[in-house]
Design a protein around this motif. Sequence first.
Motif, PDB file in Angstrom:
ATOM      1  N   LEU A 185      38.713  53.953  38.197  1.00  0.00           N
ATOM      2  CA  LEU A 185      39.895  54.378  38.943  1.00  0.00           C
ATOM      3  C   LEU A 185      40.784  55.267  38.080  1.00  0.00           C
ATOM      4  CD1 LEU A 185      41.648  54.163  41.504  1.00  0.00           C
ATOM      5  CD2 LEU A 185      42.711  52.148  40.485  1.00  0.00           C
ATOM      6  N   ALA A 186      40.990  54.875  36.822  1.00  0.00           N
ATOM      7  CA  ALA A 186      41.792  55.693  35.918  1.00  0.00           C
ATOM      8  C   ALA A 186      41.158  57.063  35.722  1.00  0.00           C
ATOM      9  CB  ALA A 186      41.945  54.982  34.566  1.00  0.00           C
ATOM     10  N   ARG A 187      39.837  57.103  35.586  1.00  0.00           N
ATOM     11  CA  ARG A 187      39.151  58.385  35.411  1.00  0.00           C
ATOM     12  C   ARG A 187      39.351  59.283  36.627  1.00  0.00           C
ATOM     13  NH1 ARG A 187      32.695  58.560  34.539  1.00  0.00           N
ATOM     14  NH2 ARG A 187      32.781  57.854  36.709  1.00  0.00           N
ATOM     15  N   ALA A 188      39.307  58.680  37.826  1.00  0.00           N
ATOM     16  CA  ALA A 188      39.489  59.468  39.051  1.00  0.00           C
ATOM     17  C   ALA A 188      40.921  59.973  39.189  1.00  0.00           C
ATOM     18  CB  ALA A 188      39.103  58.618  40.260  1.00  0.00           C
ATOM     19  N   LEU A 189      41.900  59.140  38.826  1.00  0.00           N
ATOM     20  CA  LEU A 189      43.306  59.510  38.995  1.00  0.00           C
ATOM     21  C   LEU A 189      43.808  60.416  37.880  1.00  0.00           C
ATOM     22  CD1 LEU A 189      44.771  56.092  40.189  1.00  0.00           C
ATOM     23  CD2 LEU A 189      44.487  58.174  41.558  1.00  0.00           C
ATOM     24  N   ALA A 190      43.100  60.446  36.752  1.00  0.00           N
ATOM     25  CA  ALA A 190      43.551  61.232  35.604  1.00  0.00           C
ATOM     26  C   ALA A 190      43.544  62.732  35.871  1.00  0.00           C
ATOM     27  CB  ALA A 190      42.687  60.921  34.381  1.00  0.00           C
ATOM     28  N   VAL A 191      42.841  63.173  36.907  1.00  0.00           N
ATOM     29  CA  VAL A 191      42.805  64.606  37.228  1.00  0.00           C
ATOM     30  C   VAL A 191      43.857  64.958  38.279  1.00  0.00           C
ATOM     31  CG1 VAL A 191      40.366  64.817  36.619  1.00  0.00           C
ATOM     32  CG2 VAL A 191      40.991  64.269  38.983  1.00  0.00           C
ATOM     33  N   ASP A 192      44.754  64.011  38.572  1.00  0.00           N
ATOM     34  CA  ASP A 192      45.812  64.234  39.587  1.00  0.00           C
ATOM     35  C   ASP A 192      45.220  64.785  40.873  1.00  0.00           C
ATOM     36  OD1 ASP A 192      47.837  63.424  37.776  1.00  0.00           O
ATOM     37  OD2 ASP A 192      47.804  65.426  36.865  1.00  0.00           O
ATOM     38  N   PRO A 193      44.293  64.057  41.498  1.00  0.00           N
ATOM     39  CA  PRO A 193      43.566  64.603  42.651  1.00  0.00           C
ATOM     40  C   PRO A 193      44.433  64.718  43.898  1.00  0.00           C
ATOM     41  CG  PRO A 193      43.037  62.287  42.375  1.00  0.00           C
ATOM     42  CD  PRO A 193      43.888  62.675  41.198  1.00  0.00           C
ATOM     43  N   THR A 194      44.208  65.785  44.646  1.00  0.00           N
ATOM     44  CA  THR A 194      44.829  65.912  45.962  1.00  0.00           C
ATOM     45  C   THR A 194      44.213  64.904  46.923  1.00  0.00           C
ATOM     46  OG1 THR A 194      45.133  68.276  45.551  1.00  0.00           O
ATOM     47  CG2 THR A 194      45.358  67.541  47.829  1.00  0.00           C
ATOM     48  N   LEU A 195      42.920  64.585  46.681  1.00  0.00           N
ATOM     49  CA  LEU A 195      42.199  63.601  47.492  1.00  0.00           C
ATOM     50  C   LEU A 195      41.466  62.638  46.575  1.00  0.00           C
ATOM     51  CD1 LEU A 195      41.054  62.557  50.225  1.00  0.00           C
ATOM     52  CD2 LEU A 195      39.226  64.246  49.981  1.00  0.00           C
ATOM     53  N   LEU A 196      41.667  61.351  46.805  1.00  0.00           N
ATOM     54  CA  LEU A 196      40.952  60.305  46.077  1.00  0.00           C
ATOM     55  C   LEU A 196      39.942  59.669  47.013  1.00  0.00           C
ATOM     56  CD1 LEU A 196      40.657  58.457  43.546  1.00  0.00           C
ATOM     57  CD2 LEU A 196      42.424  56.995  44.561  1.00  0.00           C
ATOM     58  N   LEU A 197      38.675  59.624  46.594  1.00  0.00           N
ATOM     59  CA  LEU A 197      37.604  59.032  47.383  1.00  0.00           C
ATOM     60  C   LEU A 197      37.145  57.738  46.723  1.00  0.00           C
ATOM     61  CD1 LEU A 197      35.474  62.253  48.065  1.00  0.00           C
ATOM     62  CD2 LEU A 197      37.186  61.215  49.567  1.00  0.00           C
ATOM     63  N   LEU A 198      37.137  56.652  47.477  1.00  0.00           N
ATOM     64  CA  LEU A 198      36.719  55.347  46.968  1.00  0.00           C
ATOM     65  C   LEU A 198      35.530  54.865  47.789  1.00  0.00           C
ATOM     66  CD1 LEU A 198      40.267  53.683  46.740  1.00  0.00           C
ATOM     67  CD2 LEU A 198      39.023  54.854  44.909  1.00  0.00           C
ATOM     68  N   ASP A 199      34.371  54.744  47.140  1.00  0.00           N
ATOM     69  CA  ASP A 199      33.145  54.340  47.829  1.00  0.00           C
ATOM     70  C   ASP A 199      32.856  52.870  47.526  1.00  0.00           C
ATOM     71  OD1 ASP A 199      30.774  54.226  49.187  1.00  0.00           O
ATOM     72  OD2 ASP A 199      29.625  55.381  47.718  1.00  0.00           O
ATOM     73  N   GLU A 200      33.215  51.973  48.455  1.00  0.00           N
ATOM     74  CA  GLU A 200      32.994  50.536  48.272  1.00  0.00           C
ATOM     75  C   GLU A 200      33.444  50.106  46.875  1.00  0.00           C
ATOM     76  OE1 GLU A 200      32.043  48.598  50.630  1.00  0.00           O
ATOM     77  OE2 GLU A 200      30.778  49.667  52.041  1.00  0.00           O
ATOM     78  N   PRO A 201      34.694  50.362  46.487  1.00  0.00           N
ATOM     79  CA  PRO A 201      35.101  50.167  45.100  1.00  0.00           C
ATOM     80  C   PRO A 201      35.124  48.716  44.639  1.00  0.00           C
ATOM     81  CG  PRO A 201      37.013  50.585  46.472  1.00  0.00           C
ATOM     82  CD  PRO A 201      35.810  50.824  47.337  1.00  0.00           C
ATOM     83  N   LEU A 202      35.092  47.753  45.570  1.00  0.00           N
ATOM     84  CA  LEU A 202      35.153  46.341  45.178  1.00  0.00           C
ATOM     85  C   LEU A 202      33.854  45.592  45.450  1.00  0.00           C
ATOM     86  CD1 LEU A 202      38.713  45.554  46.628  1.00  0.00           C
ATOM     87  CD2 LEU A 202      38.117  46.312  44.326  1.00  0.00           C
ATOM     88  N   ALA A 203      32.855  46.298  45.954  1.00  0.00           N
ATOM     89  CA  ALA A 203      31.639  45.631  46.418  1.00  0.00           C
ATOM     90  C   ALA A 203      30.867  44.949  45.294  1.00  0.00           C
ATOM     91  CB  ALA A 203      30.733  46.630  47.138  1.00  0.00           C
ATOM     92  N   ALA A 204      30.960  45.475  44.070  1.00  0.00           N
ATOM     93  CA  ALA A 204      30.149  44.938  42.978  1.00  0.00           C
ATOM     94  C   ALA A 204      30.809  43.757  42.266  1.00  0.00           C
ATOM     95  CB  ALA A 204      29.854  46.052  41.957  1.00  0.00           C
ATOM     96  N   LEU A 205      31.979  43.341  42.741  1.00  0.00           N
ATOM     97  CA  LEU A 205      32.738  42.297  42.041  1.00  0.00           C
ATOM     98  C   LEU A 205      32.525  40.927  42.672  1.00  0.00           C
ATOM     99  CD1 LEU A 205      36.119  44.223  41.643  1.00  0.00           C
ATOM    100  CD2 LEU A 205      34.181  44.150  40.050  1.00  0.00           C
ATOM    101  N   ASP A 206      32.649  39.870  41.850  1.00  0.00           N
ATOM    102  CA  ASP A 206      32.586  38.521  42.395  1.00  0.00           C
ATOM    103  C   ASP A 206      33.890  38.219  43.132  1.00  0.00           C
ATOM    104  OD1 ASP A 206      34.593  37.191  40.567  1.00  0.00           O
ATOM    105  OD2 ASP A 206      33.118  37.778  39.064  1.00  0.00           O
TER     106      ASP A 206
END
Length: 352
Positions: free
Chosen positions: A147-168
């Motif tokens: 998430l930090a890597r994605a937000l570090a570029v100050d994106p106009t659009l943030l895309l999250l693909d099942e960002p919590l699916a791999a967690l217990d």
Amino acid sequence: MTALDAHLLVQRGDFDLDLRLTIAPGEVVALLGPNGAGKTTALRALAGLTPLAAGHVTLGGRDLDRPDRRLWTPPERRPIGVVFQDYLLFPHLSTLDNVAFGPRRHGMPRREARAHAADWLARVGLAAYARRRPRHLSGGQAQRVALARALAVDPTLLLLDEPLAALDARTRLDTRAELHRHLTGHPGATLLVTHDPLDALVLADRLVIVEHGRSVQEGDAATITARPRTDYVARLVGLNLYRGKADGHTVALSDGFELSVAERADGDVFVAFSPSAVALYPDRPDGSPRNTWPATVTGVQRHGDNLRVQLTGPIGAAADVTPLAAAALRLEAGLEVWAAVKAAETRAYPAQ
């Protein structure tokens, strides 16, 4: 004001996606749907990883994709940040350099990019993990780095693909709350792709339901949960749903079965009611319920503190009963019972 204005027309073999999306700055939109509905295809098209056959992607007033004009912007030149389901952190880079990678690709000097990355690691609570490699991170930590890597570029659009699916389950709960905090502070548009209704309801301002490559329902959580329009959405929000033709307080379903409803209605309507509104009896009940029918139990599963009973008969339905009631009825697959729903427990609304 609109940050994202897109019409995604994608053809992949015998599947085609035809989806319109708009997202305002600061808005979080969840794209929900069953497997194979086109959610990931939509995300990849926005990211520039899957080509459009037609349509457009316009971000912040700038055209990124316009096949009719032979305009296409490579993924690395789009003001977009992506968090993939498996995070896809670079295994050979430290946590700090993973986050600094995007700013460096956008032309930021190395020292400045690393300082920027360190600031983002501090924001997600991982300042002490700057030198670690991805293999030494837990699932929740890897998600926060992505998430930090994605937000570090100050994106106009943030895309999250099942960002919590791999967690217990426990990590998912904590990370969902953390993610909500960061999305609330993100000034750009966010598209969350998920199949989990809880993630969508907690994180998103608006839901877009997609089935077979098409949007079938759109609105805020209250609208979607109160008035589902497809079987998938009804299952998603835990309601029994039927479509029929209303004449006053009676709705005739396609198979001839009739339901009595509280609201007066006319024409094509949906009728919905909660599984908790369905009462089960060993024999035909007397008294107030106006909707009664014989049913056969096809399955019984635990559902929270109660049991969810699947029924077939003139209409299929789900009923929620207490363990005590289930024991008294001796519920098991194949048992014949009577089901009843009061008209006052139903909701009827226009199908168009």
